[in-house]
Design a protein around this motif. Structure first.
Motif: not given
Ligand code: 1CP
Length: 343
Positions: A24-26, A35, A41, A68, A71, A91-92, A142, A152, A208, A322
Motif C-alpha cells: 500500500a503506498g504512493r 492520502r 501520515f 499487511i 500503519s 521522512g520521519p 506488525f 529512529y 537496521w 525491501h
Molecule cells: O504517505 C506516504 O507515502 C508515507 C510513506 C510511508 C508509508 C506508505 C511511511 C513513512 N510508512 C508507510 C507505511 C508502512 N511502513 C507500512 C505499511 C504497510 C505496507 O507495507 O504496505 C509498513 C509495514 C512500514 C514499516 C516501516 N516504516 C519500516 C520497516 C520496513 C522498512 O522499510 O525497512 C521502517 C524503517 C519505517 C520508517 C519509515 N516510515 C516512513 C518512511 C519514509 C520511513 C523510512 C525512513 C528511513 O528511510 O529511514
C-alpha cells in the motif's frame, strides 16, 4: 488453511504465496487520492476507515496472499508519548532520545488507548477481506523490532550510519538497556492487541539489525525478539511470526533461534545461502530487488526466476527484499504476479 499460513506452518506450498512490503503506498493512484484528503501520515494511520481502505486497495487490485495492516513502525513510539512528525519529502522526524530522563518519560500506560484506532483498523480489514471475497488472504500485523525503533528515537529520524544509537549502546549501556526493555514490553502488548483484533500472522521489522556488531546484534536484536516471540506464543498459541533482520547476512541464523516461523531476506543477500543455513521447514521470505520491479521487462524476469528456482521445494513466501518504491509502475506488479503464479 490459507496458503500463507500453511507456508508459515512449514509446508512447501507452490506456487508460493506472494505479497510485497509497502504494497500500500504512493505508487498506487488510489492511495495518493486517499492520502491527499488527510492532513498528515499519522492522521491516516489513526483514521480506521481510511487506514483499512488503503490496506485493502492492493488486495483488490492484485489479489495478494497477504494484506499487511497499514500503519508504521513509528506509531509505537508515538503511542508511548514520544513525538513523531512526517515531513513531506524528508521522512520521519522525532525528538532525539539521549538520556535516562527521556527513557523515563516514555509512558507504557498510555499505549493501549492510543493504539485503539489501529486495532479498529485491524477489525475493519479482517471484516472487509471476508465481505469482499478474499477468503484466502492472510492479515499480517506488525511492529518494528525494538532495536530498529530505538534507531529512529535516538537519531531523531533516519540516518546513514546510526552512529548515535550504536554509540549509546556502548557508552550508556544501562540507559540503552532500559529503552530496549520498554520497547520490548510495549511491542508484546501492541502485537498481542493486534492478534486479539484479528491479525493472523505477525511480522517484526528489524530493518537496521545489520548495523550492529555480532555481539550487540545478539544482545539487542536476537534476545528481544526471543522474548517477544515467547510472550506472544504463550498468549496466542500457534500465532506465526516472521522476523526480518535486514542486512544481518550470516547472522540470520542466530535470528532463526528466536522461535520465529519465517525469516525475511533482504535484497543484498543470497537467498539460497541464507535458506541453506536455516531449518528446512522454516519459511523464507524475499527477496526481489525493488528496483528490478521498477525496471520491469527482462530485468524483472532475470531477477525473479532465479529466486523461484532456488526456493522451489521449501516453504517460501515471495516478496521484495525491501519496500516497494513510489516510482514503481503498477502494471509491473501485475507482470511479477503472473511470473510468480506460473511458478
Ligand atoms: O504517505 C506516504 O507515502 C508515507 C510513506 C510511508 C508509508 C506508505 C511511511 C513513512 N510508512 C508507510 C507505511 C508502512 N511502513 C507500512 C505499511 C504497510 C505496507 O507495507 O504496505 C509498513 C509495514 C512500514 C514499516 C516501516 N516504516 C519500516 C520497516 C520496513 C522498512 O522499510 O525497512 C521502517 C524503517 C519505517 C520508517 C519509515 N516510515 C516512513 C518512511 C519514509 C520511513 C523510512 C525512513 C528511513 O528511510 O529511514
Amino acid at each position: 488453511m490459507k496458503r500463507l499460513l500453511r507456508t508459515l506452518g512449514g509446508e512447501a506450498v507452490w506456487p508460493p504465496p506472494v505479497w510485497l512490503m509497502r504494497q500500500a503506498g504512493r505508487y498506487l493512484p488510489e492511495y495518493r487520492a486517499v492520502r491527499a484528503g488527510v492532513k498528515d501520515f499519522v492522521a491516516l494511520c489513526t483514521t480506521p476507515h481510511l487506514a483499512a481502505e488503503v490496506t485493502l486497495q492492493p488486495i483488490r487490485r492484485y489479489g495478494f496472499d497477504a494484506a499487511i495492516l497499514f500503519s508504521d513502525i513509528l506509531m509505537l513510539p508515538w503511542a508511548l508519548g514520544h513525538g513523531l512528525e512526517f515531513k513531506e519529502g524528508e521522512g520521519p522526524v522525532l525528538p532525539k532520545l539521549r538520556d535516562a530522563a527521556a527513557v523515563a518519560a516514555l509512558d507504557p500506560a498510555r499505549v493501549a488507548d492510543r493504539v485503539e484506532p489501529i486495532m479498529e483498523t485491524v477489525r475493519l480489514v479482517r471484516a472487509g477481506l471476508l465481505t469482499e471475497g478474499f477468503g484466502d488472504t492472510t492479515l499480517i500485523g506488525f511492529a518494528g523490532a525494538p532495536f530498529t525503533v530505538a534507531c529512529y528515537m535516538v537519531e531523531g529520524g533516519g540516518s546513514k550510519d546510526f552512529a548515535a544509537v550504536r554509540g549509546m549502546a556502548y557508552s550508556q549501556p544501562e540507559v540503552f538497556g532500559r529503552l530496549m526493555d520498554v520497547l520490548t514490553d510495549a511491542s508484546v502488548e501492541y502485537l498481542s492487541a493486534q492478534v486479539t483484533a484479528g491479525a493472523e500472522a505477525l511480522m517484526l521489522f528489524d530493518s537496521w539489525a545489520g548495523v550492529l556488531s555480532p555481539a550487540l546484534f545478539r544482545k539487542h536484536c536476537v534476545a528481544p525478539a526471543k522474548r517477544i516471540v515467547a510472550a506472544l506464543k504463550a498468549r496466542h498459541p500457534g500465532i506465526p511470526l516472521i522476523g526480518f533482520p535486514r542486512l544481518a547476512g550470516v547472522m540470520s541464523r542466530d535470528y532463526a533461534a528466536t522461535g520465529v516461523d519465517g525469516i525475511g531476506v533482504d535484497t543484498g543477500s543470497d537467498i539460497a545461502a541464507i535458506a541453506a543455513m536455516l531449518p528446512p521447514r522454516m519459511a523464507v521470505q524475499g527477496n526481489l530487488d525493488p528496483l528490478a520491479l521498477v525496471a520491469g521487462g527482462s530485468a524483472l524476469r532475470d531477477e525473479t526466476m532465479p529466486i523461484l528456482d532456488a526456493m522451489r521445494g521449501r516453504p517460501f513466501i515471495f516478496n521484495l527484499g525491501h519496500g516497494i518504491v513510489p516510482q514503481t509502475p503498477p502494471d509491473h506488479v501485475s507482470a511479477l504476479l503472473e511470473m510468480v503464479r506460473a511458478g
